[in-house]
Design a protein around this motif. Structure first.
Motif, PDB file in Angstrom:
ATOM      1  N   ALA A   1       0.840  -1.213   0.000  1.00 59.12           N
ATOM      2  CA  ALA A   1       0.000   0.000   0.000  1.00 59.12           C
ATOM      3  C   ALA A   1       0.877   1.266   0.000  1.00 59.12           C
ATOM      4  O   ALA A   1       2.094   1.189   0.220  1.00 59.12           O
ATOM      5  CB  ALA A   1      -0.926  -0.045   1.214  1.00 59.12           C
TER       6      ALA A   1
ATOM      7  N   ASN B   1       1.484   3.960   1.954  1.00 59.83           N
ATOM      8  CA  ASN B   1       2.349   4.403   3.057  1.00 59.83           C
ATOM      9  C   ASN B   1       3.583   3.507   3.234  1.00 59.83           C
ATOM     10  O   ASN B   1       4.698   4.029   3.338  1.00 59.83           O
ATOM     11  CB  ASN B   1       1.535   4.529   4.355  1.00 59.83           C
ATOM     12  CG  ASN B   1       0.632   5.750   4.322  1.00 59.83           C
ATOM     13  OD1 ASN B   1       1.081   6.851   4.023  1.00 59.83           O
ATOM     14  ND2 ASN B   1      -0.646   5.562   4.595  1.00 59.83           N
TER      15      ASN B   1
ATOM     16  N   THR C   1      -2.688  -7.149   5.384  1.00 61.90           N
ATOM     17  CA  THR C   1      -3.798  -6.449   6.052  1.00 61.90           C
ATOM     18  C   THR C   1      -5.155  -6.962   5.571  1.00 61.90           C
ATOM     19  O   THR C   1      -6.147  -6.794   6.261  1.00 61.90           O
ATOM     20  CB  THR C   1      -3.688  -4.924   5.832  1.00 61.90           C
ATOM     21  OG1 THR C   1      -3.638  -4.656   4.439  1.00 61.90           O
ATOM     22  CG2 THR C   1      -2.466  -4.345   6.505  1.00 61.90           C
TER      23      THR C   1
ATOM     24  N   GLN D   1      -2.614  -7.247  10.755  1.00 63.35           N
ATOM     25  CA  GLN D   1      -2.285  -6.020  11.492  1.00 63.35           C
ATOM     26  C   GLN D   1      -2.895  -6.008  12.890  1.00 63.35           C
ATOM     27  O   GLN D   1      -2.534  -5.168  13.713  1.00 63.35           O
ATOM     28  CB  GLN D   1      -2.732  -4.773  10.692  1.00 63.35           C
ATOM     29  CG  GLN D   1      -4.230  -4.560  10.533  1.00 63.35           C
ATOM     30  CD  GLN D   1      -4.824  -5.305   9.366  1.00 63.35           C
ATOM     31  OE1 GLN D   1      -4.481  -6.451   9.119  1.00 63.35           O
ATOM     32  NE2 GLN D   1      -5.747  -4.685   8.650  1.00 63.35           N
TER      33      GLN D   1
ATOM     34  N   LYS E   1      -1.580  -0.554  11.742  1.00 67.65           N
ATOM     35  CA  LYS E   1      -1.413  -0.232  10.317  1.00 67.65           C
ATOM     36  C   LYS E   1       0.059  -0.359   9.931  1.00 67.65           C
ATOM     37  O   LYS E   1       0.943  -0.225  10.781  1.00 67.65           O
ATOM     38  CB  LYS E   1      -1.901   1.192  10.036  1.00 67.65           C
ATOM     39  CG  LYS E   1      -3.418   1.314  10.218  1.00 67.65           C
ATOM     40  CD  LYS E   1      -3.977   2.607   9.735  1.00 67.65           C
ATOM     41  CE  LYS E   1      -5.406   2.804  10.188  1.00 67.65           C
ATOM     42  NZ  LYS E   1      -6.381   1.917   9.588  1.00 67.65           N
ATOM     43  N   VAL E   2       0.285  -0.590   8.656  1.00 68.64           N
ATOM     44  CA  VAL E   2       1.650  -0.582   8.128  1.00 68.64           C
ATOM     45  C   VAL E   2       1.883   0.763   7.448  1.00 68.64           C
ATOM     46  O   VAL E   2       0.916   1.379   6.969  1.00 68.64           O
ATOM     47  CB  VAL E   2       1.862  -1.737   7.124  1.00 68.64           C
ATOM     48  CG1 VAL E   2       2.124  -3.034   7.858  1.00 68.64           C
ATOM     49  CG2 VAL E   2       0.708  -1.882   6.139  1.00 68.64           C
ATOM     50  N   PRO E   3       3.136   1.229   7.456  1.00 67.86           N
ATOM     51  CA  PRO E   3       4.377   0.565   7.830  1.00 67.86           C
ATOM     52  C   PRO E   3       4.744   0.777   9.298  1.00 67.86           C
ATOM     53  O   PRO E   3       4.220   1.650   9.972  1.00 67.86           O
ATOM     54  CB  PRO E   3       5.404   1.286   6.962  1.00 67.86           C
ATOM     55  CG  PRO E   3       4.895   2.700   6.938  1.00 67.86           C
ATOM     56  CD  PRO E   3       3.398   2.570   6.868  1.00 67.86           C
TER      57      PRO E   3
ATOM     58  N   ASP F   1       4.154   4.980  11.628  1.00 69.52           N
ATOM     59  CA  ASP F   1       3.681   6.129  10.851  1.00 69.52           C
ATOM     60  C   ASP F   1       4.756   6.488   9.818  1.00 69.52           C
ATOM     61  O   ASP F   1       5.903   6.811  10.164  1.00 69.52           O
ATOM     62  CB  ASP F   1       3.304   7.344  11.716  1.00 69.52           C
ATOM     63  CG  ASP F   1       1.776   7.459  11.787  1.00 69.52           C
ATOM     64  OD1 ASP F   1       1.147   6.523  12.313  1.00 69.52           O
ATOM     65  OD2 ASP F   1       1.218   8.430  11.256  1.00 69.52           O
ATOM     66  N   SER F   2       4.349   6.438   8.557  1.00 65.26           N
ATOM     67  CA  SER F   2       5.331   6.460   7.470  1.00 65.26           C
ATOM     68  C   SER F   2       6.238   7.696   7.459  1.00 65.26           C
ATOM     69  O   SER F   2       7.450   7.568   7.250  1.00 65.26           O
ATOM     70  CB  SER F   2       4.618   6.329   6.123  1.00 65.26           C
ATOM     71  OG  SER F   2       3.622   7.323   5.992  1.00 65.26           O
TER      72      SER F   2
ATOM     73  N   MET G   1     -10.228  -4.623   7.498  1.00 64.19           N
ATOM     74  CA  MET G   1      -9.808  -3.242   7.213  1.00 64.19           C
ATOM     75  C   MET G   1     -10.895  -2.210   7.486  1.00 64.19           C
ATOM     76  O   MET G   1     -10.578  -1.043   7.698  1.00 64.19           O
ATOM     77  CB  MET G   1      -9.331  -3.136   5.766  1.00 64.19           C
ATOM     78  CG  MET G   1      -8.076  -3.978   5.544  1.00 64.19           C
ATOM     79  SD  MET G   1      -7.491  -3.905   3.855  1.00 64.19           S
ATOM     80  CE  MET G   1      -6.927  -2.219   3.739  1.00 64.19           C
TER      81      MET G   1
HETATM   82  N1  LIG Z   1      -0.652   7.503   9.268  1.00 63.11           N
HETATM   83  C1  LIG Z   1      -0.231   6.186   8.891  1.00 63.11           C
HETATM   84  C2  LIG Z   1      -1.308   5.525   8.081  1.00 63.11           C
HETATM   85  C3  LIG Z   1      -0.966   4.088   7.780  1.00 63.11           C
HETATM   86  C4  LIG Z   1      -2.036   3.410   6.945  1.00 63.11           C
HETATM   87  O1  LIG Z   1      -3.152   3.902   6.786  1.00 63.11           O
HETATM   88  N2  LIG Z   1      -1.676   2.226   6.431  1.00 63.11           N
HETATM   89  C5  LIG Z   1      -2.585   1.455   5.623  1.00 63.11           C
HETATM   90  C6  LIG Z   1      -1.889   1.061   4.342  1.00 63.11           C
HETATM   91  S1  LIG Z   1      -1.490   2.489   3.381  1.00 63.11           S
HETATM   92  C7  LIG Z   1      -2.979   0.193   6.392  1.00 63.11           C
HETATM   93  O2  LIG Z   1      -2.197  -0.381   7.105  1.00 63.11           O
HETATM   94  N3  LIG Z   1      -4.241  -0.233   6.245  1.00 63.11           N
HETATM   95  C8  LIG Z   1      -4.735  -1.400   6.896  1.00 63.11           C
HETATM   96  C9  LIG Z   1      -5.930  -1.113   7.773  1.00 63.11           C
HETATM   97  O3  LIG Z   1      -6.397   0.037   7.771  1.00 63.11           O
HETATM   98  O4  LIG Z   1      -6.390  -2.040   8.450  1.00 63.11           O
HETATM   99  C10 LIG Z   1       1.096   6.247   8.103  1.00 63.11           C
HETATM  100  O5  LIG Z   1       1.377   7.275   7.468  1.00 63.11           O
HETATM  101  O6  LIG Z   1       1.860   5.286   8.162  1.00 63.11           O
END
Ligand SMILES: N[C@@H](CCC(=O)N[C@@H](CS)C(=O)NCC(=O)O)C(=O)O
Length: 228
Positions: free
Chosen positions: A9, A11, A33, A38, A51-53, A64-65, A219
């Protein structure tokens, strides 16, 4: 060795790009995910936000990316502007702007356009409007200068790349025409060998591709809980 918890994804992909750019050795740990990985207690101990990463580097854990981009830049001394108050101020402002504005609004725009079970015109209009407004602010900056901060490629450009390359999904393919300077930056970064390696990383692990009930439950937890 540094552990990088990721999926394909946007981030995680910014961080994959940075890791590849720096040449730091790392172990990529897939977190699927769409299968709900997660939410395991082991992963929640690393990122309570599920959430990743995220990365684990010795006794440092960072999630937090954009926080990870800054951590890796400071660790390696690479992809940062000169350490003057002026450039430091710009770096922090733009990094936070991408994290708190561009990412969330573009993400919600993708959500309401592509994933929401009902097509709600109000929500689609609001998030497309806000996503466009945020991308427009980046576009105006990039019309004046080649890179986001200072005169060299750096971590804010990587943060922008993570989301701007999804403009076709967040807004629609035709929107590239509105953002020629963003397109220029995205194309320049995508042509870098590190970006090719970052994209290749996701093919090294078999992530679930179907967006079925299991993925929705993992998700979109709000769908099973009524709070309003
Ligand atoms: N603020 C976080 C947002 C992280 C985020 O939204 N990650 C998404 C992928 S881009 C994720 O893990 N989604 C899985 C879920 O929401 O369960 C960052 O910048 O790392």
């Amino acid at each position: 060795m540094l552990k990088f918890f990721y999926s394909g994804a946007p981030n995680p992909m910014k961080v994959a790009l940075m890791l590849e750019e720096t040449g730091l050795p790392y172990e990529a740990v897939p977190v699927d995910t769409r299968k709900g990985e997660q939410h395991t207690p082991e992963f929640l101990a690393i990122n309570p936000n599920a959430k990743v990463p995220a990365i684990v580097d010795g006794d440092a854990t960072v999630f937090d990316s954009n926080a990870i981009l800054l951590y890796l830049a400071e660790k390696t001394g690479k992809f940062l502007p000169a350490n003057t108050p002026k450039l430091r101020g710009e770096l922090l402002s733009w990094l936070m702007f991408v994290a708190s504005g561009v990412g969330p609004f573009a993400g919600q725009s993708v959500h309401f356009r592509q994933y929401a079970p009902e097509k709600i015109p109000y929500a689609i209009n609001r998030y497309m409007y806000e996503a466009q407004r945020h991308f427009g602010i980046l576009e105006a900056r990039l019309a004046k200068q080649k890179y986001m901060v200072g005169d060299a490629y750096g971590i804010v450009d990587m943060a922008v790349w993570g989301w701007a390359r999804l403009i076709p999904n967040a807004l629609g393919e035709e929107y590239w025409a509105k953002f020629p300077n963003l397109k220029r930056l995205v194309d320049e970064i995508s042509a870098r060998p590190a970006a090719a390696r970052a994209n290749e990383l996701r093919t090294k692990h078999k992530f679930k591709t179907e967006f079925d009930d299991e993925a929705r439950r993992a998700m979109f937890k709000h769908m099973d809980v009524k709070v309003a």
